[in-house]
Design an enzyme around this catalytic site. Structure first.
Site, PDB file in Angstrom:
ATOM      1  N   GLY A  78      -5.954  -2.362   0.222  1.00 55.47           N
ATOM      2  CA  GLY A  78      -5.342  -1.045  -0.001  1.00 55.47           C
ATOM      3  C   GLY A  78      -4.076  -1.029  -0.833  1.00 55.47           C
ATOM      4  O   GLY A  78      -3.536   0.037  -1.117  1.00 55.47           O
ATOM      5  N   ASN A 103       0.846  -1.191   0.000  1.00 56.77           N
ATOM      6  CA  ASN A 103       0.000   0.000   0.000  1.00 56.77           C
ATOM      7  C   ASN A 103       0.881   1.241   0.000  1.00 56.77           C
ATOM      8  O   ASN A 103       1.353   1.683   1.037  1.00 56.77           O
ATOM      9  CB  ASN A 103      -0.912  -0.022   1.235  1.00 56.77           C
ATOM     10  N   ASN A 124      -5.745   6.563  -1.430  1.00 57.66           N
ATOM     11  CA  ASN A 124      -6.711   5.984  -2.371  1.00 57.66           C
ATOM     12  C   ASN A 124      -7.375   4.725  -1.807  1.00 57.66           C
ATOM     13  O   ASN A 124      -8.026   3.984  -2.540  1.00 57.66           O
ATOM     14  CB  ASN A 124      -6.044   5.675  -3.725  1.00 57.66           C
ATOM     15  N   GLU A 134      -4.575 -18.827 -20.126  1.00 62.35           N
ATOM     16  CA  GLU A 134      -4.893 -19.697 -19.003  1.00 62.35           C
ATOM     17  C   GLU A 134      -5.918 -20.737 -19.453  1.00 62.35           C
ATOM     18  O   GLU A 134      -7.038 -20.372 -19.816  1.00 62.35           O
ATOM     19  CB  GLU A 134      -5.484 -18.884 -17.843  1.00 62.35           C
ATOM     20  N   ASP A 194      -6.928 -14.392 -19.196  1.00 60.25           N
ATOM     21  CA  ASP A 194      -7.736 -15.132 -18.228  1.00 60.25           C
ATOM     22  C   ASP A 194      -8.765 -16.021 -18.938  1.00 60.25           C
ATOM     23  O   ASP A 194      -9.245 -15.676 -20.015  1.00 60.25           O
ATOM     24  CB  ASP A 194      -8.453 -14.109 -17.346  1.00 60.25           C
TER      25      ASP A 194
HETATM   26 CA    CA Z   1      -3.816   2.372  -1.261  1.00 60.27          CA
END
Ligand code: CA
Length: 631
Positions: free
Chosen positions: A175, A150, A155, A371, A342
């Site tokens: 975070g 983080n 944010n 994948e 993906d």
């Molecule tokens: Ca953050």
């Protein structure tokens, strides 16, 4: 319906200038304000291989307008298509081969007014088309941005987004962000990684589970809880300056149910099954099985992953073009080094062929790994080898068959005549099936699997064997964040536990794996050892391109060689509880008369006589002495 925004009367327009200036900056800044029409892609470039461009313009009532393009030397309209919804307009353009960068000005006229739309055509970065992707010289790090570091607590919560950071919620956001990743690039580079694959960073404005990243709500926007598009581009540039390429995780198969397309699809057939949730039964063999019923093939590609991830209908040509251009836009905008795709096979097969072809046409040296979570090598090989009318297939695939074998083989008791190392030996027969086995990505773990160290019963010897194997077989290796400090999880699938925060990524963390503070001696040993292994691998030409020669495991020891004519390596993996003397006569084809070697990681000499001493639980990489590489 949203009101029609800022349309001016024709007379007002005659007096005035632009009413509605739309650019990439505005589309990001104004998103959600139910205002200006937004073009997707938000910009394009001159000098692309394919001179065609299709804009999807989204805005209240835009589909009812008559749209023209101001006379210009750069591009012309070839076709206009209206969606079933009045809020979308599709504009097909042909860009001139010699076009110079500059803006296109569109006029969108309705009986109640006219609006203008300014669209930038930018210059490409030098040599963009020739960008190199990843290959066997690289080592890929998979990390989850929300769980790594983080760097910007500011944010952690963003207005308008339901989920904010809460580290006490195992399935919530914690975070982590782009600044955290950027600030830790020196650590990633020092560990020996040359590529980083973050799980998706694009906006997931979902009500829950948004950290996961696979339920996009805007395919052109980095989630503001990670940072901005500009910060993403800055992260990629900083990574590149440190010798690390960035692989973007893309999801052509589905979106999140919070995406505006779900409530207001551009066409009635935009989402599969008429927008109704029906789960896929994951019948992944059906699309290649010569005997499969069509209904089962359709179930695989049209069924939804989960109810919160509506499945995109890539048979809809406007959507197919949108997705292809979206991928090319990110490669060009962010300066990517690769893609991880993906749920690859779940997309419409013909679409996948065209998507791959278009990307490879723009970027012939670029790489992307699909994948396909199947332990059946025939299923994986089919994608790499091509599938539609002989068209080239996906250049790289995740090697689930070998990776699962690795985890199984070293996680079970060491009966190496049947399971254990014998499994690894026998797995290599599958390389007969692959067009390019060395282009496959083999891995020890990822965000969807129990942690390697736990699968191996927290056995440090098995851990070293697994990682030496991964680093020296003819594959592109991929590791998962935290493996270097022996992070653990339950051995049955538990996403929250597999995706725990990387220690040291948050202010106040008691343990800091970036600095080493608080690591156990075993964790510190693992980290230092892996750093040595991965950095050595960068220089090991025999690993990057050498012949692979291996011997049937006997007496608990598996031996293989890598030889490119310049470097000869002998890898010895053993699962005995005590030292054994290994007769060497059997290995003459690989030894080629070598009588000495150095341990490639410690540089200590190793004698090779009629026998060699193999320590208990060996994970030896031996650099054989040759006339060109004397000991
Ligand atoms: Ca953050």
């Amino acid at each position: 319906m949203m009101r029609f925004f800022r349309w001016r009367s024709l007379t007002a327009f005659a007096l005035a200038i632009m009413v509605c200036m739309v650019s990439s900056a505005l589309s990001a800044a104004d998103k959600g304000s139910a205002s200006a029409p937004i073009p997707y892609p938000p910009n394009w470039w001159v000098g692309m291989h394919d001179a065609r461009l299709q804009l999807m313009v989204q805005g209240a009532g835009i589909g009812t307008s008559e749209t023209t393009l101001d006379r210009n030397p750069r591009a012309r309209i070839t076709r206009i298509v209206r969606g079933d919804s009045p809020n979308y307009l599709f504009i097909d353009l042909q860009v001139a081969a010699d076009a110079k960068p500059g803006d296109l000005i569109f006029r969108c006229a309705r009986k109640d007014g006219i609006a203008s739309l300014r669209y930038p055509l930018l210059a490409r970065a030098a040599d963009s088309a020739q960008r190199r992707g990843f290959d066997i010289r690289d080592v890929i790090l998979n990390l989850m941005p929300d769980r790594f570091a983080n760097g910007d607590p500011g944010n952690d919560r963003v207005a308008g987004y339901a989920e904010g950071a809460d580290r006490n919620n195992p399935g919530g956001r914690h975070g982590g962000d782009l600044r955290g990743m950027r600030d830790r690039l020196d650590y990633i580079a020092a560990m020996g990684y040359t590529m980083v694959w973050p799980t998706p960073l694009i906006e997931n404005a979902q009500t829950e589970y948004s950290y996961h990243g696979y339920a996009a709500t805007d395919l052109y926007r980095i989630d503001p809880r990670y940072g901005s598009n500009a910060e993403y581009r800055d992260f990629v540039a900083k990574a590149r300056s440190k010798g690390i390429g960035v692989i973007q995780d893309v999801v052509p198969n589905h979106i999140g149910d919070g995406h505006p397309w779900v409530k207001d699809p551009p066409t009635a057939d935009w989402i599969t099954l008429g927008g109704r949730f029906e789960p896929t039964r994951h019948g992944r063999t059906a699309v290649a099985d010569p005997y499969a019923a069509q209904v089962d093939r359709d179930d695989f590609t049209q069924g939804w992953f989960v109810a919160t991830m509506p499945d995109l209908n890539q048979q809809q040509p406007l959507l197919a073009t949108y997705l292809i251009q979206n991928t090319i836009w990110w490669i060009e905008y962010a300066d990517l080094s690769g893609l991880r795709v993906d749920t690859f096979g779940y997309s419409d097969n013909a679409f996948l062929a065209e998507w791959t072809r278009r990307i490879r046409e723009e970027y012939p040296n670029f790489t992307m790994v699909g994948e396909e979570w199947s332990a059946n090598a025939s299923v994986v090989a089919r994608w790499q080898n091509g599938w539609v009318d002989g068209k080239p297939g996906m250049p790289n695939m995740m090697d689930f068959p070998l990776s699962e074998t690795l985890r199984t083989a070293l996680g079970e008791p060491g009966n190496d005549d049947a399971g254990g190392l014998r499994r690894l030996y026998e797995a290599m027969i599958n390389d007969r099936l692959y067009h390019a086995p060395a282009a496959l990505v083999a891995f020890e773990g990822n965000h969807d699997m129990p942690r390697l160290y736990s699968v191996l019963g927290e056995n440090f010897d098995s851990y070293r064997i697994a990682l030496v194997y991964l680093a020296t077989v003819p594959r592109i290796p991929q590791l998962y964040y935290g493996t270097e400090v022996l992070m653990t999880s339950p051995t049955t699938r538990d996403d929250a536990a597999t995706r725990r925060d990387f220690p040291g990524g948050w202010a106040g963390d008691r343990v800091n794996a970036f600095t080493g503070a608080g690591l156990s001696p075993r964790q510190a040993e693992a980290q230092a050892w892996l750093r040595t292994l991965l950095n050595w691998r960068k220089t090991a030409s025999a690993v990057h391109g050498g012949r692979f020669l291996h011997y049937l495991p006997r007496d608990g020891v598996y031996v293989y060689f890598r030889d490119d004519g310049k470097q000869r390596l002998m890898i010895v993996l053993g699962r005995n509880d005590k030292t054994v003397e290994l007769p060497l006569v059997r290995f003459a084809e690989g030894l080629k008369g070598a009588t000495g070697a150095r341990n490639a990681l410690t540089r200590t000499p190793v004698a090779l006589g009629k026998t060699m001493t193999v320590p208990a639980h060996a994970a030896l990489v031996l650099d054989l002495c040759t006339s060109s590489r004397p000991c």
